[in-house]
Design a protein around this motif. Structure first.
Motif, PDB file in Angstrom:
ATOM      1  N   GLU A 179       0.888  -1.237   0.011  1.00 61.19           N
ATOM      2  CA  GLU A 179      -0.055   0.107  -0.013  1.00 61.19           C
ATOM      3  C   GLU A 179       0.946   1.169   0.026  1.00 61.19           C
ATOM      4  O   GLU A 179       1.964   1.193   0.272  1.00 61.19           O
ATOM      5  CB  GLU A 179      -1.003  -0.174   1.224  1.00 61.19           C
ATOM      6  CG  GLU A 179      -1.968   1.018   1.277  1.00 61.19           C
ATOM      7  CD  GLU A 179      -2.732   0.876   0.173  1.00 61.19           C
ATOM      8  OE1 GLU A 179      -2.458   1.728  -1.016  1.00 61.19           O
ATOM      9  OE2 GLU A 179      -3.848   0.287   0.285  1.00 61.19           O
ATOM     10  N   TYR A 181       0.550   5.736   0.556  1.00 61.74           N
ATOM     11  CA  TYR A 181      -0.236   6.767   1.061  1.00 61.74           C
ATOM     12  C   TYR A 181       0.287   8.171   0.936  1.00 61.74           C
ATOM     13  O   TYR A 181       1.618   8.229   0.946  1.00 61.74           O
ATOM     14  CB  TYR A 181      -0.266   6.551   3.044  1.00 61.74           C
ATOM     15  CG  TYR A 181      -0.708   5.420   3.234  1.00 61.74           C
ATOM     16  CD1 TYR A 181      -2.213   5.043   3.476  1.00 61.74           C
ATOM     17  CD2 TYR A 181       0.211   4.189   3.358  1.00 61.74           C
ATOM     18  CE1 TYR A 181      -2.572   3.611   3.698  1.00 61.74           C
ATOM     19  CE2 TYR A 181      -0.344   3.024   3.790  1.00 61.74           C
ATOM     20  CZ  TYR A 181      -1.815   2.649   4.144  1.00 61.74           C
ATOM     21  OH  TYR A 181      -1.953   1.607   4.447  1.00 61.74           O
ATOM     22  N   THR A 185      -1.988  11.900   4.436  1.00 59.90           N
ATOM     23  CA  THR A 185      -2.344  10.832   5.280  1.00 59.90           C
ATOM     24  C   THR A 185      -1.293  10.845   6.576  1.00 59.90           C
ATOM     25  O   THR A 185      -0.022  10.748   6.408  1.00 59.90           O
ATOM     26  CB  THR A 185      -2.069   9.221   4.671  1.00 59.90           C
ATOM     27  OG1 THR A 185      -3.108   9.146   3.562  1.00 59.90           O
ATOM     28  CG2 THR A 185      -2.481   8.105   5.938  1.00 59.90           C
ATOM     29  N   SER A 189      -2.302   7.936  11.672  1.00 59.08           N
ATOM     30  CA  SER A 189      -3.958   7.771  11.356  1.00 59.08           C
ATOM     31  C   SER A 189      -4.311   6.217  11.577  1.00 59.08           C
ATOM     32  O   SER A 189      -3.502   5.466  11.429  1.00 59.08           O
ATOM     33  CB  SER A 189      -4.006   8.116   9.708  1.00 59.08           C
ATOM     34  OG  SER A 189      -3.261   7.094   8.854  1.00 59.08           O
ATOM     35  N   TRP A 190      -5.590   6.052  12.005  1.00 63.38           N
ATOM     36  CA  TRP A 190      -5.978   4.713  11.985  1.00 63.38           C
ATOM     37  C   TRP A 190      -5.809   3.913  10.996  1.00 63.38           C
ATOM     38  O   TRP A 190      -5.740   2.755  11.063  1.00 63.38           O
ATOM     39  CB  TRP A 190      -7.446   4.749  12.620  1.00 63.38           C
ATOM     40  CG  TRP A 190      -8.604   4.982  11.486  1.00 63.38           C
ATOM     41  CD1 TRP A 190      -8.671   6.409  11.209  1.00 63.38           C
ATOM     42  CD2 TRP A 190      -9.054   4.367  10.413  1.00 63.38           C
ATOM     43  NE1 TRP A 190      -9.913   6.536  10.170  1.00 63.38           N
ATOM     44  CE2 TRP A 190      -9.923   5.178   9.621  1.00 63.38           C
ATOM     45  CE3 TRP A 190      -9.078   2.907  10.115  1.00 63.38           C
ATOM     46  CZ2 TRP A 190     -10.618   4.671   8.495  1.00 63.38           C
ATOM     47  CZ3 TRP A 190      -9.745   2.606   9.059  1.00 63.38           C
ATOM     48  CH2 TRP A 190     -10.358   3.429   8.348  1.00 63.38           C
ATOM     49  N   ARG A 191      -5.846   4.302   9.636  1.00 67.84           N
ATOM     50  CA  ARG A 191      -5.975   3.765   8.514  1.00 67.84           C
ATOM     51  C   ARG A 191      -4.703   3.109   8.219  1.00 67.84           C
ATOM     52  O   ARG A 191      -4.554   1.955   8.081  1.00 67.84           O
ATOM     53  CB  ARG A 191      -6.234   4.830   7.352  1.00 67.84           C
ATOM     54  CG  ARG A 191      -6.104   4.041   5.876  1.00 67.84           C
ATOM     55  CD  ARG A 191      -6.457   4.854   4.916  1.00 67.84           C
ATOM     56  NE  ARG A 191      -6.350   4.750   3.611  1.00 67.84           N
ATOM     57  CZ  ARG A 191      -5.865   5.216   2.354  1.00 67.84           C
ATOM     58  NH1 ARG A 191      -5.879   6.535   2.715  1.00 67.84           N
ATOM     59  NH2 ARG A 191      -5.865   4.776   1.177  1.00 67.84           N
ATOM     60  N   ARG A 194      -3.616   0.361  11.060  1.00 71.08           N
ATOM     61  CA  ARG A 194      -4.367  -0.712  10.742  1.00 71.08           C
ATOM     62  C   ARG A 194      -3.780  -1.677   9.897  1.00 71.08           C
ATOM     63  O   ARG A 194      -3.418  -2.854  10.035  1.00 71.08           O
ATOM     64  CB  ARG A 194      -5.815  -0.538  10.328  1.00 71.08           C
ATOM     65  CG  ARG A 194      -6.666  -1.622  10.083  1.00 71.08           C
ATOM     66  CD  ARG A 194      -7.988  -1.301   9.690  1.00 71.08           C
ATOM     67  NE  ARG A 194      -8.098  -0.605   8.615  1.00 71.08           N
ATOM     68  CZ  ARG A 194      -9.090  -0.202   7.539  1.00 71.08           C
ATOM     69  NH1 ARG A 194     -10.389  -0.668   8.142  1.00 71.08           N
ATOM     70  NH2 ARG A 194      -8.942   0.317   6.400  1.00 71.08           N
TER      71      ARG A 194
END
Length: 200
Positions: A179, A181, A185, A189-191, A194
């Protein structure tokens, strides 16, 4: 005569028992001498991370292969004089929170967006003194264009080149870029957190 035969039988039995003990010992020694299997060896790094690069404002070299083998990696192109420079704090927080679980954070300073300090001493002061960075930081590199560093050449092919400073690429333990970002971002961040937990 019977006594002699009995004695001989006992001697044969004792001899066979001694041989059995010796044979068992030999098998044990052979098992200990078996070469280490691949599963016991240190994990190999991905070929695109098999590079050495100078550490920021230092004569020391960072062996990226040794630093990342078998670990999840967060790679970020950084800059010292950018509106997103305070993200150093969040990146350091990630390094501390997940470092013990197998995450390696690596910052690659770059002036490709014209917001990096003029020299490495200033770059080092900004990230280490101003923001308390302890994670790996490299000498400045190109993250796009004709002189792009091989690591970012691979990242660019996998997920696209950075469009601005503090672009983040998440790599799993097998060296797959899973991934990316943008600078918008936040590292905390929670994203992103996670996603990091998923690859650890």
């Amino acid at each position: 005569m019977t006594r002699t035969l009995t004695l001989q039988a006992h001697q044969r039995f004792a001899l066979l028992r001694a041989l059995a003990i010796l044979l068992a010992g030999s098998v044990l020694l052979l098992s200990l001498a078996v070469p280490v299997t691949a599963s016991d060896e240190s994990p190999a790094c991905s070929s695109w991370l098999n590079h050495s690069i100078k550490a920021l404002h230092s004569n020391e070299q960072i062996n990226l292969c040794e630093a990342t083998a078998g670990k999840a990696v967060l790679i970020v192109n950084t800059a010292s004089h950018c509106g997103f420079t305070p993200q150093f704090e969040g990146l350091e927080e990630l390094a501390k929170e997940f470092g013990g679980q197998g995450l390696v954070v690596i910052g690659f300073p770059s002036n490709d967006f014209n917001q990096e300090a003029a020299d490495e001493a200033e770059t080092a002061k900004v990230c280490r003194y101003n923001y308390g960075v302890t994670f790996l930081m490299t000498t400045p590199v190109h993250v796009k264009g004709d002189e792009v560093h091989p690591v970012f050449a691979h990242l660019g092919e996998a997920e696209g080149a950075p469009k601005w400073n503090f672009h983040k690429y998440l790599v799993d333990r097998q060296g797959n870029v899973v991934e990316h970002y943008s600078n918008f971002t936040s590292p905390t961040s929670w994203r992103l957190k996670r996603a990091i937990r998923k690859v650890l």
